[in-house]
Design an enzyme around this catalytic site. Sequence first.
Site, PDB file in Angstrom:
ATOM      1  CB  ALA A   1      31.111 -64.552  49.379  1.00  0.00           C
TER       2      ALA A   1
ATOM      3  CG  ASP B   1      28.125 -53.467  57.184  1.00  0.00           C
ATOM      4  OD1 ASP B   1      26.751 -53.021  56.228  1.00  0.00           O
ATOM      5  OD2 ASP B   1      28.669 -53.526  56.029  1.00  0.00           O
TER       6      ASP B   1
ATOM      7  CB  ALA C   1      32.261 -59.067  48.932  1.00  0.00           C
ATOM      8  CB  SER C   2      32.762 -54.299  46.227  1.00  0.00           C
ATOM      9  OG  SER C   2      32.947 -54.291  47.899  1.00  0.00           O
TER      10      SER C   2
ATOM     11  CB  VAL D   1      35.062 -65.532  51.468  1.00  0.00           C
ATOM     12  CG1 VAL D   1      34.683 -66.334  52.457  1.00  0.00           C
ATOM     13  CG2 VAL D   1      35.208 -63.668  52.182  1.00  0.00           C
TER      14      VAL D   1
HETATM   15  N1  ATP Z   1      33.358 -67.231  58.695  1.00  0.00           N
HETATM   16  C1  ATP Z   1      32.641 -67.543  57.282  1.00  0.00           C
HETATM   17  N2  ATP Z   1      31.506 -68.769  57.250  1.00  0.00           N
HETATM   18  C2  ATP Z   1      31.085 -69.038  56.917  1.00  0.00           C
HETATM   19  N3  ATP Z   1      30.976 -67.767  55.618  1.00  0.00           N
HETATM   20  C3  ATP Z   1      31.500 -66.280  55.336  1.00  0.00           C
HETATM   21  C4  ATP Z   1      32.421 -66.403  56.259  1.00  0.00           C
HETATM   22  N4  ATP Z   1      32.833 -65.175  56.328  1.00  0.00           N
HETATM   23  C5  ATP Z   1      32.431 -64.598  55.291  1.00  0.00           C
HETATM   24  N5  ATP Z   1      31.462 -65.743  54.888  1.00  0.00           N
HETATM   25  C6  ATP Z   1      30.823 -65.837  53.040  1.00  0.00           C
HETATM   26  O1  ATP Z   1      31.077 -64.809  52.664  1.00  0.00           O
HETATM   27  C7  ATP Z   1      30.434 -63.686  52.552  1.00  0.00           C
HETATM   28  C8  ATP Z   1      31.924 -62.393  52.405  1.00  0.00           C
HETATM   29  O2  ATP Z   1      32.123 -62.211  53.523  1.00  0.00           O
HETATM   30  P1  ATP Z   1      32.171 -60.127  54.319  1.00  0.00           P
HETATM   31  O3  ATP Z   1      30.865 -60.319  54.333  1.00  0.00           O
HETATM   32  O4  ATP Z   1      33.428 -60.862  55.495  1.00  0.00           O
HETATM   33  O5  ATP Z   1      33.237 -59.722  53.646  1.00  0.00           O
HETATM   34  P2  ATP Z   1      33.152 -58.133  52.274  1.00  0.00           P
HETATM   35  O6  ATP Z   1      33.899 -58.258  51.675  1.00  0.00           O
HETATM   36  O7  ATP Z   1      33.056 -57.686  53.812  1.00  0.00           O
HETATM   37  O8  ATP Z   1      31.534 -58.393  51.876  1.00  0.00           O
HETATM   38  P3  ATP Z   1      30.584 -57.080  51.773  1.00  0.00           P
HETATM   39  O9  ATP Z   1      31.656 -56.007  52.109  1.00  0.00           O
HETATM   40  O10 ATP Z   1      29.744 -57.922  51.234  1.00  0.00           O
HETATM   41  O11 ATP Z   1      29.909 -56.777  53.564  1.00  0.00           O
HETATM   42  C9  ATP Z   1      29.518 -63.200  53.759  1.00  0.00           C
HETATM   43  O12 ATP Z   1      28.372 -63.014  53.172  1.00  0.00           O
HETATM   44  C10 ATP Z   1      29.702 -65.154  53.720  1.00  0.00           C
HETATM   45  O13 ATP Z   1      28.882 -65.712  52.975  1.00  0.00           O
END
Ligand code: ATP
Length: 546
Positions: A210, A370, A212-213, A217
């Site tokens: 993924a 969240d 994200a902003s 990951v």
């Molecule tokens: N422990 C994990 N196991 C499997 N997939 C994960 C895990 N942590 C994160 N991911 C994947 O990575 C994505 C983004 O992670 P996370 O939500 O922690 O990041 P973020 O930057 O806070 O994203 P957002 O701002 O969209 O909430 C998750 O939606 C998931 O698909």
Amino acid sequence: MASVSVFRGFVHGRCVPLFTHQSQLPVTSILIGSKKLAYQSNGLRLYARYSESQSARTQDLFTSRLQDSVENLPKLVEDIVQTSINTGPRGALRLAQGIQAVIGVGGEWLAELSQSRNSPSGIPSQLQLGLLSPLYLRKLFERLGATYIKLGQFIASAPTLFPPEYVQEFQYCFDRAPVVPFDEIKSILHEDLAGPIDSIYEYIDPTPLASASIAQVHAARLKGSQADVVIKVLKPGIEDVLVADLNFIYVVARIVEFLNPELSRASLVAIVNDIRASMLEEVDFKKEAANIESFRRYLESMGLTRQATAPKVYPEFSTKRVLTMERLYGVPLTDLDSISSLVSSPETSLITALNVWFGSLLACETFHADVHAGNLWLLRDGRIGFLDFGIVGRISPKTWNAMEVFLGSIATEEYESMASALIEMGATNTDVDSRAFAKDLEKIFSSIQDLDTEIVVATATRRDTNATAVSANLVVDERQMNALFLDVVRVSESYGLRFPREFALLMKQLLYFDRYTRLLAPNMNMLQDQRITIASNRRTTNRNIY
Ligand SMILES: Nc1ncnc2c1ncn2[C@@H]1O[C@H](COP(=O)(O)OP(=O)(O)OP(=O)(O)O)[C@@H](O)[C@H]1O
């Protein structure tokens, strides 16, 4: 004595030139002829052009606004200067990037505009508002990066606050953010982790799971234990961008509120300050790791580890910018088809998620704030997986007690207790007329009868007796629910109440859970179901017993 011109501003809808100069005179306001009004306070003198045709009442209002402005002006200037100092050179860099983004998107708009000029159907409506039209504003936000993408997501999830065409267009802000090249990710890992990367990870997938902003990951496997993990890496330069942008937005909010004091009632600056504080917390993964650890401790101490989990953190391979944690396998709680193939009763999974989350409000140091579907999963082994502890809230027992009464009173329609619960939560020094407040709340809730509702009827047949039970539940449109809570906040604020950030965070999570309930258990009432342990059940149970 030299006077310093500050800026032109609007006071009560009229354009007035504002300027200051040093003076030691006491606080007075003087109407100078029919054209000018002077006000002196705190060593500052402020002049405003004024017209005779104004009524006496408007003059009073005008004078009192002016008085407020003068009193607040030194604080505003001090705040702007302090914020600019905190921002430092990254402010200039960000300004340059901002100009570049505006030129880029402006160029796209001009190109489309000149094309459509020649078309027989004329200029399409999406071009008419220029860069403020939903499409181009969304493109601009995307170019401006993390902070604005987050703001875009906020617009997309607040249909009651923004026009539908913007809410619709900004849904794209939830899509994947631009991917950071794997080489850059590797160099962050190299800088932050002790020892060569190959000695820690057996393998890292170069294609992100993924993007994200704020973070990217990657799936990986640890060298020694061969455990499947994910590495969450903070995108490079994101902290500087956030500090510069949020400071800029803060200054704009301060100025807007200064020029239009009416907005201070909607606590514009307080909202921006909250967003600033919570976004800056999100960019420190040490904090996120600590939040995950405390949630895991909560699950352990309450004996809930067979029902729910959060990924185990590997602190030895984690820093402020890198978070190495156990990889979870599952599906979001909104993916009904996949959920039905994993468990026989999606409703039971939802009840587990609700009980674990409600339980954490008091039994855990922080609560997950969240719980959107991307962060709440049903795992392959049937447990509920809580992901992404970047945004958390803390609730004091006092606030939660009041919150319990508030939730209970929604279910039982007891407006006097609803009013006293809200008074308990909303800090205020003034005496609130709780009876009048209760009446106003009743008015808001009685409007619920005018909401578009839908009755969902469900039947269940007992195998042993063949008896069929029928249950019906009233479903209210989500937007209207949102509007209802906003109304409650608005009317409470008119009584001088100011709610803690936790209140808004809690309400937001309840709205998420409400959405999951509609999908997974449409005949269940979240606030009244006996299987869910929150206040309203306890209150109802007690009432039934005694
Ligand atoms: N422990 C994990 N196991 C499997 N997939 C994960 C895990 N942590 C994160 N991911 C994947 O990575 C994505 C983004 O992670 P996370 O939500 O922690 O990041 P973020 O930057 O806070 O994203 P957002 O701002 O969209 O909430 C998750 O939606 C998931 O698909």
